[in-house]
Design a protein around this motif. Structure first.
Motif, mmCIF file in Angstrom:
data_model
loop_
_atom_site.group_PDB
_atom_site.id
_atom_site.type_symbol
_atom_site.label_atom_id
_atom_site.label_comp_id
_atom_site.label_asym_id
_atom_site.label_seq_id
_atom_site.Cartn_x
_atom_site.Cartn_y
_atom_site.Cartn_z
ATOM 1 N N ASN A 73 0.807 -1.225 0.000
ATOM 2 C CA ASN A 73 0.000 0.000 0.000
ATOM 3 C C ASN A 73 0.836 1.269 0.000
ATOM 4 N N GLU A 74 2.156 1.130 0.120
ATOM 5 C CA GLU A 74 3.037 2.301 0.104
ATOM 6 C C GLU A 74 3.591 2.606 -1.287
ATOM 7 N N ILE A 75 3.365 1.707 -2.226
ATOM 8 C CA ILE A 75 3.959 1.878 -3.562
ATOM 9 C C ILE A 75 3.534 3.199 -4.219
ATOM 10 N N ASN A 566 6.212 -7.287 -1.401
ATOM 11 C CA ASN A 566 5.334 -6.555 -2.306
ATOM 12 C C ASN A 566 5.353 -7.170 -3.707
ATOM 13 N N SER A 567 4.391 -6.772 -4.526
ATOM 14 C CA SER A 567 4.226 -7.350 -5.861
ATOM 15 C C SER A 567 5.414 -7.075 -6.767
ATOM 16 N N GLY A 595 -2.868 -7.696 0.017
ATOM 17 C CA GLY A 595 -2.742 -6.725 -1.074
ATOM 18 C C GLY A 595 -1.753 -7.101 -2.154
ATOM 19 N N ILE A 596 -0.961 -8.148 -1.942
ATOM 20 C CA ILE A 596 0.082 -8.518 -2.903
ATOM 21 C C ILE A 596 -0.527 -9.223 -4.111
#
Length: 743
Positions: A73-75, A566-567, A595-596
């Protein structure tokens, strides 16, 4: 003679100024987000622009630390920051996260990438991994000795990379990037810049009468400057973004004097007394000189500058006088530096704009600053029709990016603008970009980046069970279960190489798993193992092995210690290194995992049961706990030593220390990790769940055989609630605290 960089820490503006005054060639600092010293004061973006201007005016570079793991969510906020940074003259970005590494390499070509010490770089394969991702500089592992540093510096140059080495300051007892002790104890992850430093804490007195058995002395390579220069190191780095300006000034000035003396005379100064007059935990060069011993520890975490006087003074009257003199000297240093830094300003510089023009002619903007004077013209002519006329309010809005730089618009003079005139917004944007470029604020032809969406699929699958073992006695399980069997290899293979080759050739379905730490000799042996065994697939926690697998077309999986959260980290190992799958870090919570995005044609894995490894160290914990007659740690210790001990934290938590043949010292949590909750997740994205049957002694008691454990977990994956109850009954006590708290 070749120059060598002195790289200083800057935890706040005053420390940055102090480093510049003391002669630093470069400074690394962090913003109030995305850096591994969240407890430091840090700086904001406006201050960063001023810092860059001030540093560059003194021939000093500025490197920004974005060296933490980045959550999904920080991306968006991260990309927004990178877009802003790409419009500055920042000299480099220091990173740990593979996803951020991928984003920088793929989308932000103008930003120079440095690999953080959190990436645990200690073999040539890891340098190749980093070079493949356009990294220009690697901060080498802090546990290396001079011979190892020389070899890796030579290897780095072959890939057009620079090498950087920590030369002074606090030392972690664990290999950086793979310490989860703070995360498990308090939910404060060292990989997020929130380490609570449990290695500095007090523990129950050990058998060797140590109350701070994990507390290392500070690193001090003051007398190794010449050797590091001759080893080909490009940058000497001082630790200390939590330290104040007087500390920074004193340490930087002391090392600068040593470097200059070496470069001028090829001789070393031997007086390092000033390093003892600022905060220190006593000083050691044990890693650099390859003298790893109990002498690198100190059984007191407090400032040694005062305690040292007690060690050196026999009479109380003399001690009191010397203490008072030291306190006075410390205060004098503070005042001296404070007076010096007051003359240095990072305030924004005013810009005056003279706007002129008339219909049918170009718009002219005359720009005046203290250091610049120039005029630019629009390529489109002014006219009497448009959306919004040129006026002060409109121009301030369209040129506001100037105020976000190290300049601010102090005046807009429109006296020479004749009539109600219009110019397309796009043309004003172009003029704004020209001004910023000519002021030296931005690079030419820099445009904002939007990330392309990841080609992903999160279809619901029926996850399988996979089993991890680490002892030769458990290899027989391969004939007793249908689950794939993964064998965790030791860090040091060389003396048992043929035996392991024979095992894997006999059991061709056995899948090798390579550890995080593989020093160069161990890495070379691991490569020999791969070439002789020729596995069809393997797991690795070491990026050097990952690179070898990629270059040789071997199917490989990124292990949990590669810290994938993360993704874009998944995209990195899939797209750039052809990984077939990856583990998601056990530090993440359910919400953070949810979320990933799982890439298409890629498998995701998660360990639901394992001994909870907190840290791995090149140091010897046996000397600190139960004692050992050997003076120094050597290769025989790593290869042959088998010891077990415990330490008990002041909170009452017990930690288990294990030393097995071929492995470094490890510290485990008092309870195994067991997470059956994730199996019930309705948003299932994992292809296989792993259980680790390695025999590590903790408080967790196991009341059934390995085969029965495998059967329990097989039924749990099928949705059998009774099997889950039985599993928790047969394995007790356990924890899944990290899954609940996250990072």
């Amino acid at each position: 003679m070749r120059e060598i960089e002195l790289l200083a820490p800057g935890g706040d503006v005053d420390s940055i100024k102090a480093a510049i005054i003391a002669g630093a060639d470069a400074i690394y600092c962090g913003l109030d987000k995305f850096n591994a010293r969240n407890r430091a004061a840090n700086i904001n973006f406006d201050e960063l622009n001023g810092v860059i201007r001030l540093a560059h005016s003194h021939q000093c570079q500025i490197f920004l630390t974005l060296n933490i793991l980045i959550l999904e969510n920080e991306i968006p906020a991260l990309v927004q920051l990178l877009n802003k940074l790409s419009h500055t003259n920042i000299d480099g970005i220091i990173v740990q996260d593979l996803g951020l590494l991928y984003i920088l390499s793929s989308y932000f070509k103008t930003l120079r990438i440095h690999a953080s010490t959190q990436m645990t770089t200690h073999n040539a394969g890891q340098l190749q991994f980093l070079a493949h991702m356009d990294v220009e500089r690697a901060n080498l592992c802090r546990e290396l000795n001079l011979a190892e540093i020389k070899y890796l510096s030579t290897q780095a140059k072959k890939h057009n990379m620079q090498s950087e080495v920590f030369i002074h300051g606090s030392q972690c007892v664990s290999f950086s990037g793979i310490c989860y002790m703070s995360s498990v104890m308090s939910g404060h992850s060292g990989n997020r810049g929130r380490c609570s430093q449990p290695c500095r804490d007090r523990y129950a007195s050990t058998q060797t009468a140590r109350q701070y058995p994990l507390n290392l002395k500070d690193n001090a390579g003051y007398h190794q400057i010449g050797a590091l220069y001759n080893a080909g190191v490009d940058s000497l780095k001082i630790e200390g973004r939590m330290k104040k300006y007087d500390y920074i000034y004193t340490v930087v000035k002391t090392y600068k004097k040593q470097i200059e003396n070496w470069q001028k005379h090829q001789e070393l100064l031997h007086e390092k007394e000033m390093l003892y007059k600022v905060f220190n935990r006593d000083l050691s060069n044990g890693y650099l000189t390859n003298k790893i011993s109990k002498e690198m520890f100190i059984d007191n975490p407090r400032d040694y500058s005062i305690l040292r006087l007690k060690d050196q003074t026999a009479f109380n009257s003399t001690l009191t006088r010397q203490q008072n003199e030291l306190y006075d000297e410390k205060e004098n240093i503070k005042q001296l530096v404070k007076n010096k830094i007051q003359a240095y300003s990072i305030e924004k510089q005013p810009v005056r704009l003279q706007i002129s023009g008339e219909s049918g002619l170009p718009l002219r903007i005359s720009v005046q600053t203290t250091d610049h004077s120039f005029e630019i013209h629009s390529t489109i002519l002014l006219h009497h029709q448009g959306n919004e006329p040129l006026n002060e309010h409109m121009l301030l809005k369209r040129l506001k990016a100037i105020n976000n730089s190290l300049y601010y618009i102090s005046e807009i003079n429109l006296d020479k603008l004749k009539g109600r005139l219009y110019l397309p917004f796009k043309e004003l944007t172009s003029l704004k970009d020209q001004i910023l470029y000519l002021l030296g604020v931005t690079k030419k032809n820099t445009t904002s980046v939007q990330l392309a969406p990841i080609d992903s699929i999160n279809q619901i699958t029926a996850p399988s069970l996979s089993v991890i073992i680490s002892s030769q006695q458990d290899v027989s399980l391969i004939s007793e279960t249908d689950s794939p069997l993964y064998f965790k290899l030791p860090s040091m293979l060389r003396h048992q190489l043929q035996a392991y080759i024979d095992i894997f050739k006999e059991k061709s379905n056995l899948i090798p798993w390579f550890p995080t730490v593989l020093m160069e000799d161990e890495y070379t042996t691991a490569i020999e193992f791969i070439r002789k065994v020729q596995p069809k697939v393997m797991v690795t926690d070491n990026s050097g092995i990952a690179f070898f697998a990629y270059r040789n077309g071997i199917k490989w999986i990124a292990g949990p210690a590669m810290n994938i959260v993360n993704s874009y980290s998944l995209q990195c190992v899939k797209e750039k290194f052809n990984a077939s799958g990856a583990f998601i870090s056990n530090e993440l919570s359910r919400v953070q995992i949810k979320g990933i995005h799982k890439p298409t044609d890629f498998k995701l894995y998660y360990s639901i049961y394992h001994p909870n490894l907190l840290m791995t160290s090149r140091q010897c914990f046996t000397q600190q706990t139960i004692g050992c007659p050997k003076k120094f740690v050597d290769s025989y210790c790593i290869d042959q030593c088998e010891k077990y001990s415990t330490i008990t934290h002041s909170t009452g938590d017990t930690f288990f220390i294990e030393k097995t043949k071929g492995n470094y010292h490890r510290i485990y949590s008092h309870q195994h990790y067991l997470n059956t909750e994730i199996v019930d997740d309705k948003h299932q994205k994992f292809d296989s769940f792993f259980i680790d049957l390695s025999k590590v002694k903790t408080d967790t008691k196991i009341k059934c055989s390995n085969i029965e454990l495998i059967q329990h977990f097989t039924q749990i994956l099928k949705g059998d609630s009774e099997a889950k109850k039985l599993c928790h009954h047969d394995i007790h006590p356990t924890t899944n605290k990290q899954f609940k708290k996250g990072i």
